[in-house]
Design an enzyme around this catalytic site. Structure first.
Site, PDB file in Angstrom:
ATOM      1  N   HIS A 109       0.826  -1.209   0.000  1.00 43.97           N
ATOM      2  CA  HIS A 109       0.000   0.000   0.000  1.00 43.97           C
ATOM      3  C   HIS A 109       0.863   1.263   0.000  1.00 43.97           C
ATOM      4  O   HIS A 109       0.450   2.285  -0.556  1.00 43.97           O
ATOM      5  CB  HIS A 109      -0.987  -0.028   1.169  1.00 43.97           C
ATOM      6  CG  HIS A 109      -2.159  -0.899   0.870  1.00 43.97           C
ATOM      7  ND1 HIS A 109      -2.100  -2.275   0.979  1.00 43.97           N
ATOM      8  CD2 HIS A 109      -3.397  -0.603   0.417  1.00 43.97           C
ATOM      9  CE1 HIS A 109      -3.276  -2.781   0.616  1.00 43.97           C
ATOM     10  NE2 HIS A 109      -4.066  -1.794   0.275  1.00 43.97           N
TER      11      HIS A 109
ATOM     12  N   TYR B 108     -10.031   7.439   1.670  1.00 48.79           N
ATOM     13  CA  TYR B 108      -9.984   5.992   1.873  1.00 48.79           C
ATOM     14  C   TYR B 108      -8.827   5.702   2.826  1.00 48.79           C
ATOM     15  O   TYR B 108      -7.686   6.023   2.537  1.00 48.79           O
ATOM     16  CB  TYR B 108      -9.752   5.295   0.536  1.00 48.79           C
ATOM     17  CG  TYR B 108     -10.013   3.805   0.480  1.00 48.79           C
ATOM     18  CD1 TYR B 108     -10.146   3.021   1.606  1.00 48.79           C
ATOM     19  CD2 TYR B 108     -10.106   3.167  -0.749  1.00 48.79           C
ATOM     20  CE1 TYR B 108     -10.373   1.658   1.526  1.00 48.79           C
ATOM     21  CE2 TYR B 108     -10.342   1.801  -0.852  1.00 48.79           C
ATOM     22  CZ  TYR B 108     -10.476   1.054   0.285  1.00 48.79           C
ATOM     23  OH  TYR B 108     -10.702  -0.301   0.200  1.00 48.79           O
TER      24      TYR B 108
ATOM     25  N   TRP C  83      -5.196  -5.806  -9.050  1.00 54.48           N
ATOM     26  CA  TRP C  83      -4.814  -5.543  -7.654  1.00 54.48           C
ATOM     27  C   TRP C  83      -5.223  -6.706  -6.754  1.00 54.48           C
ATOM     28  O   TRP C  83      -4.460  -7.146  -5.898  1.00 54.48           O
ATOM     29  CB  TRP C  83      -5.424  -4.234  -7.173  1.00 54.48           C
ATOM     30  CG  TRP C  83      -5.046  -3.868  -5.768  1.00 54.48           C
ATOM     31  CD1 TRP C  83      -5.789  -4.039  -4.643  1.00 54.48           C
ATOM     32  CD2 TRP C  83      -3.812  -3.283  -5.336  1.00 54.48           C
ATOM     33  NE1 TRP C  83      -5.114  -3.593  -3.541  1.00 54.48           N
ATOM     34  CE2 TRP C  83      -3.895  -3.123  -3.939  1.00 54.48           C
ATOM     35  CE3 TRP C  83      -2.654  -2.876  -5.997  1.00 54.48           C
ATOM     36  CZ2 TRP C  83      -2.857  -2.572  -3.185  1.00 54.48           C
ATOM     37  CZ3 TRP C  83      -1.625  -2.333  -5.241  1.00 54.48           C
ATOM     38  CH2 TRP C  83      -1.729  -2.185  -3.857  1.00 54.48           C
TER      39      TRP C  83
END
Length: 106
Positions: free
Chosen positions: A22, A41, A76
Site C-alpha cells: 500500500h 480511503y 490488484w
C-alpha cells in the site's frame, strides 16, 4: 457524501508486506479509485487480531460498485491474494459495518 466501513483479514505473517504494497500503491489504482468517486480511503490494522478496518467516503454507491469490474481492480486483487483472506474471484473477504454514530462538523 456516503461513508462506508468494512473489515478484512490480513495473514499474521504478512502485516509488513501488506503495508509495503500500500505504500507503493500503483498510480493507476489510485486514479481508478478517484475516478469511481472515492474522496477519502483509509485502512487501519489491528495487529493482535490481523483485522483490517477500512473507512471510505464515496460520492455514489452505484458508481462505486463498478470498481470491481475494472481491469486494474482485478489485477490488484490478484496481487493481494497471497497476503490476505480472499474469495474465489480474489476479491478480499469483507464484512460491511453499519454506522451507528457520526459526529459531523459544526
Amino acid at each position: 457524501m456516503i461513508r462506508k466501513a468494512f473489515t478484512m483479514k490480513v495473514f499474521a505473517d504478512c502485516h509488513e508486506e501488506y503495508q509495503r504494497r500500500h505504500d507503493e500503491i500503483w498510480p493507476q489504482m489510485v486514479e481508478m479509485l478517484r475516478e469511481y468517486g472515492a474522496q477519502s480511503y483509509s485502512i487501519f490494522l489491528n495487529a493482535q487480531s490481523n483485522t483490517l478496518f477500512a473507512y471510505l467516503e464515496i460520492e455514489d454507491e452505484e458508481r462505486w460498485s463498478k470498481t470491481a469490474e475494472t481491469e486494474i481492480c482485478q489485477k490488484w486483487w490478484t496481487y493481494m491474494k497471497d497476503v490476505m483472506e480472499t474469495n474465489e474471484d480474489h476479491s478480499p473477504v469483507t464484512v460491511e459495518l453499519k454506522e451507528v454514530f457520526h459526529l459531523g462538523q459544526r
